[in-house]
Design a protein around this motif. Structure first.
Motif, mmCIF file in Angstrom:
data_model
loop_
_atom_site.group_PDB
_atom_site.id
_atom_site.type_symbol
_atom_site.label_atom_id
_atom_site.label_comp_id
_atom_site.label_asym_id
_atom_site.label_seq_id
_atom_site.Cartn_x
_atom_site.Cartn_y
_atom_site.Cartn_z
ATOM 1 N N MET A 138 0.873 -1.041 0.003
ATOM 2 C CA MET A 138 0.146 -0.022 0.031
ATOM 3 C C MET A 138 0.891 1.142 -0.063
ATOM 4 N N THR A 139 1.882 1.231 0.947
ATOM 5 C CA THR A 139 2.796 2.427 0.866
ATOM 6 C C THR A 139 3.643 2.517 -0.501
ATOM 7 N N TYR A 140 4.205 1.661 -0.904
ATOM 8 C CA TYR A 140 4.803 1.476 -2.186
ATOM 9 C C TYR A 140 3.993 2.119 -3.375
ATOM 10 N N LYS A 141 2.816 1.820 -3.289
ATOM 11 C CA LYS A 141 1.782 2.080 -4.499
ATOM 12 C C LYS A 141 1.350 3.613 -4.261
ATOM 13 N N LYS A 142 0.971 3.946 -3.148
ATOM 14 C CA LYS A 142 0.403 5.215 -2.825
ATOM 15 C C LYS A 142 1.196 6.320 -2.155
ATOM 16 N N ARG A 143 2.208 5.990 -1.293
ATOM 17 C CA ARG A 143 3.004 6.994 -0.783
ATOM 18 C C ARG A 143 4.380 6.351 -0.792
ATOM 19 N N PRO A 144 5.235 6.264 -2.049
ATOM 20 C CA PRO A 144 6.477 5.704 -1.999
ATOM 21 C C PRO A 144 7.474 6.750 -1.204
ATOM 22 N N ASP A 145 6.811 7.832 -1.035
ATOM 23 C CA ASP A 145 7.923 8.908 -0.652
ATOM 24 C C ASP A 145 8.101 8.434 0.891
ATOM 25 N N MET A 146 7.262 7.932 1.434
ATOM 26 C CA MET A 146 7.353 7.531 2.801
ATOM 27 C C MET A 146 8.503 6.409 3.069
ATOM 28 N N LEU A 147 8.639 5.468 1.933
ATOM 29 C CA LEU A 147 9.888 4.540 2.080
ATOM 30 C C LEU A 147 11.189 5.059 1.838
ATOM 31 N N ALA A 148 11.164 6.385 1.237
ATOM 32 C CA ALA A 148 12.340 7.158 1.176
ATOM 33 C C ALA A 148 13.217 7.276 2.502
ATOM 34 N N TYR A 149 12.316 7.628 3.625
ATOM 35 C CA TYR A 149 12.844 7.676 4.704
ATOM 36 C C TYR A 149 13.031 6.644 5.766
ATOM 37 N N ARG A 150 12.387 5.347 5.282
ATOM 38 C CA ARG A 150 12.228 4.196 6.318
ATOM 39 C C ARG A 150 13.459 3.313 6.065
ATOM 40 N N VAL A 151 14.254 3.155 7.407
ATOM 41 C CA VAL A 151 15.256 1.963 7.209
ATOM 42 C C VAL A 151 14.217 0.532 7.338
ATOM 43 N N LEU A 152 14.539 -0.374 6.079
ATOM 44 C CA LEU A 152 13.798 -1.389 5.908
ATOM 45 C C LEU A 152 14.619 -2.501 6.616
ATOM 46 N N THR A 153 13.874 -3.502 7.515
ATOM 47 C CA THR A 153 14.552 -4.673 8.074
ATOM 48 C C THR A 153 14.596 -5.658 6.966
ATOM 49 N N ALA A 154 15.436 -6.650 7.318
ATOM 50 C CA ALA A 154 15.677 -7.660 6.322
ATOM 51 C C ALA A 154 14.322 -8.208 5.542
ATOM 52 N N GLN A 155 13.484 -8.558 6.603
ATOM 53 C CA GLN A 155 12.436 -9.055 6.244
ATOM 54 C C GLN A 155 11.440 -8.073 5.264
ATOM 55 N N GLU A 156 11.576 -6.812 5.724
ATOM 56 C CA GLU A 156 10.676 -5.873 4.883
ATOM 57 C C GLU A 156 11.343 -5.865 3.313
ATOM 58 N N GLN A 157 12.632 -5.744 3.354
ATOM 59 C CA GLN A 157 13.201 -5.435 2.067
ATOM 60 C C GLN A 157 13.058 -6.575 1.187
ATOM 61 N N LYS A 158 13.157 -8.040 1.717
ATOM 62 C CA LYS A 158 12.850 -9.180 1.090
ATOM 63 C C LYS A 158 11.181 -8.951 0.426
ATOM 64 N N LEU A 159 10.351 -8.659 1.352
ATOM 65 C CA LEU A 159 8.720 -8.413 0.844
ATOM 66 C C LEU A 159 8.526 -7.436 -0.085
ATOM 67 N N LEU A 160 9.574 -6.238 -0.116
ATOM 68 C CA LEU A 160 9.258 -5.372 -0.721
ATOM 69 C C LEU A 160 9.925 -5.594 -2.246
ATOM 70 N N GLU A 161 10.904 -6.365 -2.387
ATOM 71 C CA GLU A 161 11.712 -7.124 -3.569
ATOM 72 C C GLU A 161 10.291 -7.827 -4.329
ATOM 73 N N GLU A 162 9.691 -8.412 -3.498
ATOM 74 C CA GLU A 162 8.693 -9.474 -4.007
ATOM 75 C C GLU A 162 7.436 -8.769 -4.768
ATOM 76 N N ILE A 163 7.225 -7.546 -3.895
ATOM 77 C CA ILE A 163 6.146 -6.672 -4.532
ATOM 78 C C ILE A 163 6.709 -5.842 -5.629
ATOM 79 N N LYS A 164 7.497 -5.548 -5.930
ATOM 80 C CA LYS A 164 8.184 -4.924 -7.074
ATOM 81 C C LYS A 164 8.039 -6.179 -8.283
ATOM 82 N N ARG A 165 8.410 -7.328 -7.928
ATOM 83 C CA ARG A 165 8.408 -8.308 -8.897
ATOM 84 C C ARG A 165 6.832 -8.532 -9.137
ATOM 85 N N GLU A 166 6.112 -8.447 -8.287
ATOM 86 C CA GLU A 166 4.593 -8.782 -8.682
ATOM 87 C C GLU A 166 4.129 -7.559 -9.517
ATOM 88 N N SER A 167 4.471 -6.555 -9.028
ATOM 89 C CA SER A 167 4.094 -5.217 -9.965
ATOM 90 C C SER A 167 4.426 -5.325 -11.457
#
Length: 238
Positions: free
Chosen positions: A209-238
């Motif tokens: 939801m954040t990646y699609k609607k408010r990507p600016d919020m991710l620019a300031y967030r330090v992602l955990t390893a799990q979050e980074q893995k999930l985000l990569e999955e989301i980008k591939r699915e998109s």
């Protein structure tokens, strides 16, 4: 918490005395003190504004009635004024203010304040880059965002923890009955009873939801390893 509000229109604050916030008032989780600073004028017509020195359109709020109203408050706490030049209000500010015992808001009208009032203010805050007729609506929004974080105001203590912005992400999608509405089905994982899988799904969907609607919020967030893995999955699915 006690919240003082200096305003020319105290009747406008009925909305923050309804629903859960109203219940919080009844249960004395917080207190609202509305002060009409028109009552502190010195002339027979109760003028609170005057034409600006140097000329120009519109009227300016006088400092005297506002300062007199402020002086009647024994414990002002943090004094906040709403103005376009202020920093933009956000969830982090709401969390900080929720730790205070007292807050005092000053609501403006007309063409603004006699600038000397800012000498008695701790924070200047805006809710966005647009202009309203007065400070009441922004103040109500900020009161709502702050008071709902106080212990006991919301029925479910977990509610403010899982909401958008609480962890730097938008909230994941929520569903309730029926499980199938016109062919649109609730994700099976939410009905699986597997709490670990549900938590992972919710985190991934919050990231999506954040990646699609408010990507600016991710620019300031330090992602955990799990979050980074999930985000990569989301980008591939998109």
């Amino acid at each position: 918490m006690k919240i003082n509000v200096l305003t020319l229109f105290p009747d406008m604050f009925a909305p923050v005395q309804q629903s859960m916030l109203g219940r919080g008032l009844e249960d004395k989780k917080w207190n609202l003190n509305l002060i009409n600073f028109r009552d502190f004028t010195s002339d027979i017509h109760h003028h609170v504004d005057d034409s600006p020195y140097g000329g120009g359109a519109g009227m300016v709020l006088q400092i005297m009635p506002i300062k007199k109203a402020l002086d009647t408050i024994e414990n002002k706490g943090k004094v906040i004024i709403t103005a376009p030049q202020g920093k933009t209000f956000n969830q982090e500010m709401a969390r900080e203010w929720a730790q205070e015992d007292n807050l005092t808001f000053i609501c403006g009208h007309y063409e603004g304040f006699d600038y000397r009032i800012y000498d008695f203010v701790d924070e200047i805050v805006s809710i966005g880059d647009f202009v309203l007729t007065g400070g009441e609506l922004p103040t109500m929004s900020m009161i709502d965002a702050t008071v709902r974080l106080l212990p006991g105001v919301l029925g479910n203590a977990a509610s403010p923890v899982d909401e958008s912005f609480s962890h730097g992400l938008l909230e994941y999608p929520q569903y309730t009955r029926p499980a199938d509405f016109e062919g649109k089905k609730v994700p099976e994982v939410l009905m699986s009873g597997n709490h670990q899988k549900i938590a992972e799904w919710r985190l991934k969907e919050a990231l999506r939801m954040t990646y699609k609607k408010r990507p600016d919020m991710l620019a300031y967030r330090v992602l955990t390893a799990q979050e980074q893995k999930l985000l990569e999955e989301i980008k591939r699915e998109s």
